[in-house]
Design a protein around this motif. Structure first.
Motif, PDB file in Angstrom:
ATOM      1  N   ASP A   1      -5.554  -9.535 -18.637  1.00 50.67           N
ATOM      2  CA  ASP A   1      -6.583  -8.973 -17.768  1.00 50.67           C
ATOM      3  C   ASP A   1      -6.790  -9.812 -16.512  1.00 50.67           C
ATOM      4  OD1 ASP A   1      -8.437  -8.197 -20.740  1.00 50.67           O
ATOM      5  OD2 ASP A   1      -7.281  -6.796 -19.505  1.00 50.67           O
ATOM      6  N   THR A   2      -6.136 -10.955 -16.447  1.00 58.65           N
ATOM      7  CA  THR A   2      -6.259 -11.827 -15.284  1.00 58.65           C
ATOM      8  C   THR A   2      -5.749 -11.119 -14.038  1.00 58.65           C
ATOM      9  OG1 THR A   2      -6.061 -13.843 -16.586  1.00 58.65           O
ATOM     10  CG2 THR A   2      -5.482 -13.988 -14.256  1.00 58.65           C
ATOM     11  N   ALA A   3      -6.588 -11.068 -13.019  1.00 62.38           N
ATOM     12  CA  ALA A   3      -6.249 -10.363 -11.780  1.00 62.38           C
ATOM     13  C   ALA A   3      -7.400 -10.516 -10.795  1.00 62.38           C
ATOM     14  CB  ALA A   3      -6.007  -8.875 -12.049  1.00 62.38           C
ATOM     15  N   VAL A   4      -7.151 -10.073  -9.576  1.00 63.26           N
ATOM     16  CA  VAL A   4      -8.238  -9.883  -8.625  1.00 63.26           C
ATOM     17  C   VAL A   4      -8.745  -8.452  -8.804  1.00 63.26           C
ATOM     18  CG1 VAL A   4      -8.940  -9.847  -6.208  1.00 63.26           C
ATOM     19  CG2 VAL A   4      -7.254 -11.529  -6.999  1.00 63.26           C
ATOM     20  N   TYR A   5     -10.035  -8.325  -8.997  1.00 59.53           N
ATOM     21  CA  TYR A   5     -10.657  -7.022  -9.233  1.00 59.53           C
ATOM     22  C   TYR A   5     -11.349  -6.560  -7.951  1.00 59.53           C
ATOM     23  CZ  TYR A   5      -9.699  -7.260 -14.212  1.00 59.53           C
ATOM     24  OH  TYR A   5      -9.058  -7.300 -15.425  1.00 59.53           O
ATOM     25  N   TYR A   6     -11.073  -5.316  -7.584  1.00 62.28           N
ATOM     26  CA  TYR A   6     -11.607  -4.744  -6.356  1.00 62.28           C
ATOM     27  C   TYR A   6     -12.504  -3.550  -6.675  1.00 62.28           C
ATOM     28  CZ  TYR A   6      -7.910  -7.372  -4.007  1.00 62.28           C
ATOM     29  OH  TYR A   6      -7.091  -8.371  -3.538  1.00 62.28           O
TER      30      TYR A   6
ATOM     31  N   GLY B   1     -15.395   2.906  -8.421  1.00 57.63           N
ATOM     32  CA  GLY B   1     -14.501   2.420  -9.461  1.00 57.63           C
ATOM     33  C   GLY B   1     -14.047   1.000  -9.235  1.00 57.63           C
ATOM     34  N   TRP B   2     -13.251   0.552 -10.179  1.00 54.58           N
ATOM     35  CA  TRP B   2     -12.678  -0.793 -10.129  1.00 54.58           C
ATOM     36  C   TRP B   2     -11.164  -0.709 -10.271  1.00 54.58           C
ATOM     37  CZ3 TRP B   2     -15.509  -5.057  -9.075  1.00 54.58           C
ATOM     38  CH2 TRP B   2     -16.899  -4.940  -9.179  1.00 54.58           C
ATOM     39  N   TYR B   3     -10.496  -1.435  -9.402  1.00 52.11           N
ATOM     40  CA  TYR B   3      -9.063  -1.603  -9.454  1.00 52.11           C
ATOM     41  C   TYR B   3      -8.777  -3.084  -9.654  1.00 52.11           C
ATOM     42  CZ  TYR B   3      -8.459   3.133  -7.569  1.00 52.11           C
ATOM     43  OH  TYR B   3      -8.466   4.498  -7.386  1.00 52.11           O
ATOM     44  N   ARG B   4      -7.558  -3.384 -10.058  1.00 54.17           N
ATOM     45  CA  ARG B   4      -7.171  -4.786 -10.166  1.00 54.17           C
ATOM     46  C   ARG B   4      -5.730  -4.971  -9.731  1.00 54.17           C
ATOM     47  NH1 ARG B   4      -7.157  -5.531 -16.802  1.00 54.17           N
ATOM     48  NH2 ARG B   4      -5.232  -4.342 -17.220  1.00 54.17           N
ATOM     49  N   GLN B   5      -5.455  -6.178  -9.290  1.00 53.25           N
ATOM     50  CA  GLN B   5      -4.106  -6.519  -8.861  1.00 53.25           C
ATOM     51  C   GLN B   5      -3.765  -7.913  -9.353  1.00 53.25           C
ATOM     52  OE1 GLN B   5      -3.321  -6.097  -4.660  1.00 53.25           O
ATOM     53  NE2 GLN B   5      -1.134  -5.893  -5.023  1.00 53.25           N
ATOM     54  N   ALA B   6      -2.764  -7.978 -10.210  1.00 48.60           N
ATOM     55  CA  ALA B   6      -2.267  -9.249 -10.709  1.00 48.60           C
ATOM     56  C   ALA B   6      -1.129  -9.719  -9.808  1.00 48.60           C
ATOM     57  CB  ALA B   6      -1.781  -9.101 -12.148  1.00 48.60           C
ATOM     58  N   PRO B   7      -0.846 -11.007  -9.790  1.00 51.59           N
ATOM     59  CA  PRO B   7       0.236 -11.530  -8.937  1.00 51.59           C
ATOM     60  C   PRO B   7       1.561 -10.827  -9.223  1.00 51.59           C
ATOM     61  CG  PRO B   7      -1.067 -13.329  -9.805  1.00 51.59           C
ATOM     62  CD  PRO B   7      -1.547 -12.092 -10.502  1.00 51.59           C
ATOM     63  N   GLY B   8       2.198 -10.355  -8.149  1.00 52.04           N
ATOM     64  CA  GLY B   8       3.487  -9.701  -8.287  1.00 52.04           C
ATOM     65  C   GLY B   8       3.440  -8.282  -8.786  1.00 52.04           C
ATOM     66  N   LYS B   9       2.232  -7.742  -8.947  1.00 52.41           N
ATOM     67  CA  LYS B   9       2.102  -6.374  -9.447  1.00 52.41           C
ATOM     68  C   LYS B   9       1.341  -5.507  -8.458  1.00 52.41           C
ATOM     69  CE  LYS B   9       2.323  -7.422 -14.387  1.00 52.41           C
ATOM     70  NZ  LYS B   9       1.687  -7.203 -15.713  1.00 52.41           N
TER      71      LYS B   9
ATOM     72  N   GLY C   1     -15.669  13.745   6.298  1.00 53.35           N
ATOM     73  CA  GLY C   1     -14.824  13.865   5.131  1.00 53.35           C
ATOM     74  C   GLY C   1     -15.028  12.642   4.262  1.00 53.35           C
ATOM     75  N   LEU C   2     -14.386  12.660   3.102  1.00 57.29           N
ATOM     76  CA  LEU C   2     -14.486  11.528   2.196  1.00 57.29           C
ATOM     77  C   LEU C   2     -13.554  10.401   2.647  1.00 57.29           C
ATOM     78  CD1 LEU C   2     -14.525  13.494  -1.173  1.00 57.29           C
ATOM     79  CD2 LEU C   2     -16.400  12.110  -0.260  1.00 57.29           C
ATOM     80  N   ASN C   3     -14.044   9.181   2.589  1.00 61.20           N
ATOM     81  CA  ASN C   3     -13.245   8.005   2.941  1.00 61.20           C
ATOM     82  C   ASN C   3     -13.366   6.943   1.849  1.00 61.20           C
ATOM     83  OD1 ASN C   3     -12.281   8.516   5.814  1.00 61.20           O
ATOM     84  ND2 ASN C   3     -14.462   8.926   6.003  1.00 61.20           N
ATOM     85  N   ASP C   4     -12.317   6.159   1.722  1.00 58.83           N
ATOM     86  CA  ASP C   4     -12.294   5.075   0.732  1.00 58.83           C
ATOM     87  C   ASP C   4     -12.709   3.759   1.379  1.00 58.83           C
ATOM     88  OD1 ASP C   4      -9.517   6.403  -1.055  1.00 58.83           O
ATOM     89  OD2 ASP C   4     -11.541   6.064  -1.819  1.00 58.83           O
ATOM     90  N   TYR C   5     -13.561   3.018   0.656  1.00 52.79           N
ATOM     91  CA  TYR C   5     -13.958   1.681   1.086  1.00 52.79           C
ATOM     92  C   TYR C   5     -13.695   0.712  -0.069  1.00 52.79           C
ATOM     93  CZ  TYR C   5     -16.196   3.903   5.045  1.00 52.79           C
ATOM     94  OH  TYR C   5     -16.424   4.634   6.186  1.00 52.79           O
ATOM     95  N   TRP C   6     -13.405  -0.530   0.305  1.00 56.79           N
ATOM     96  CA  TRP C   6     -13.039  -1.540  -0.689  1.00 56.79           C
ATOM     97  C   TRP C   6     -13.880  -2.800  -0.539  1.00 56.79           C
ATOM     98  CZ3 TRP C   6      -9.425  -0.416  -4.385  1.00 56.79           C
ATOM     99  CH2 TRP C   6      -8.640   0.712  -4.180  1.00 56.79           C
ATOM    100  N   GLY C   7     -14.145  -3.432  -1.659  1.00 54.44           N
ATOM    101  CA  GLY C   7     -14.755  -4.739  -1.623  1.00 54.44           C
ATOM    102  C   GLY C   7     -13.711  -5.800  -1.314  1.00 54.44           C
ATOM    103  N   GLN C   8     -14.171  -7.036  -1.216  1.00 57.95           N
ATOM    104  CA  GLN C   8     -13.288  -8.131  -0.832  1.00 57.95           C
ATOM    105  C   GLN C   8     -12.468  -8.645  -2.005  1.00 57.95           C
ATOM    106  OE1 GLN C   8     -16.479  -8.411  -1.453  1.00 57.95           O
ATOM    107  NE2 GLN C   8     -16.822 -10.285  -2.616  1.00 57.95           N
ATOM    108  N   GLY C   9     -12.853  -8.270  -3.206  1.00 53.83           N
ATOM    109  CA  GLY C   9     -12.127  -8.698  -4.398  1.00 53.83           C
ATOM    110  C   GLY C   9     -12.776  -9.898  -5.055  1.00 53.83           C
ATOM    111  N   THR C  10     -12.731  -9.927  -6.374  1.00 50.24           N
ATOM    112  CA  THR C  10     -13.266 -11.057  -7.123  1.00 50.24           C
ATOM    113  C   THR C  10     -12.256 -11.443  -8.207  1.00 50.24           C
ATOM    114  OG1 THR C  10     -15.189 -11.880  -8.362  1.00 50.24           O
ATOM    115  CG2 THR C  10     -14.572  -9.582  -8.742  1.00 50.24           C
ATOM    116  N   GLN C  11     -12.015 -12.733  -8.328  1.00 47.16           N
ATOM    117  CA  GLN C  11     -10.998 -13.220  -9.259  1.00 47.16           C
ATOM    118  C   GLN C  11     -11.546 -13.263 -10.683  1.00 47.16           C
ATOM    119  OE1 GLN C  11      -7.643 -14.288  -8.654  1.00 47.16           O
ATOM    120  NE2 GLN C  11      -7.563 -14.296 -10.903  1.00 47.16           N
TER     121      GLN C  11
END
Length: 121
Positions: free
Chosen positions: A89-94, A35-43, A106-116
């Motif tokens: 929609d502006t954010a860093v997307y992971y 999947g894809w997550y996102r994080q905007a500044p301050g959120k 067991g199942l483990n979560d892995y993350w990318g480095q993020g893309t702006q």
């Protein structure tokens, strides 16, 4: 070791489109969800869209009808097609993958480095 490598972010005008790609590599027995997550500044980081190995999707209401997630199980890749982009929609997307490295793991979560992703005129 598992790596998630993202590509496709950038600057786009409102109403434009971007396509984000993510490839998982390394020691992987099976991937449950991607999947894809996102994080905007301050959120807080939020889910944008997720997809199971069977193709079931979960898309955030804020992007429903504009964003589409797809997956290639054979290549361990996930793509987020983003259309009709808005400034909010502006954010860093992971990229995220929930997976097993070995059959006995067991199942483990892995993350990318993020893309702006920046949506601005």
């Amino acid at each position: 070791q598992v790596q998630l490598v993202e590509s496709g972010g950038g600057l786009v005008q409102p109403g434009g489109s971007l396509r984000l790609s993510c490839a998982a590599s390394g020691i992987i027995f099976s991937i449950n969800t991607m999947g894809w997550y996102r994080q905007a500044p301050g959120k807080q980081r939020e889910l944008v869209a997720g997809i199971t190995s069977g193709g079931d999707t979960n898309v955030a209401d804020s992007v429903k009808g504009r964003f589409t997630i797809s997956r290639d199980n054979a290549k361990n890749t996930v793509v987020l097609q983003m259309n009709s982009l808005k400034p909010e929609d502006t954010a860093v997307y992971y990229c995220n993958a929930n997976l097993r490295s070995y059959w006995y793991d067991g199942l483990n979560d892995y993350w990318g480095q993020g893309t702006q992703v920046t949506v601005s005129s």
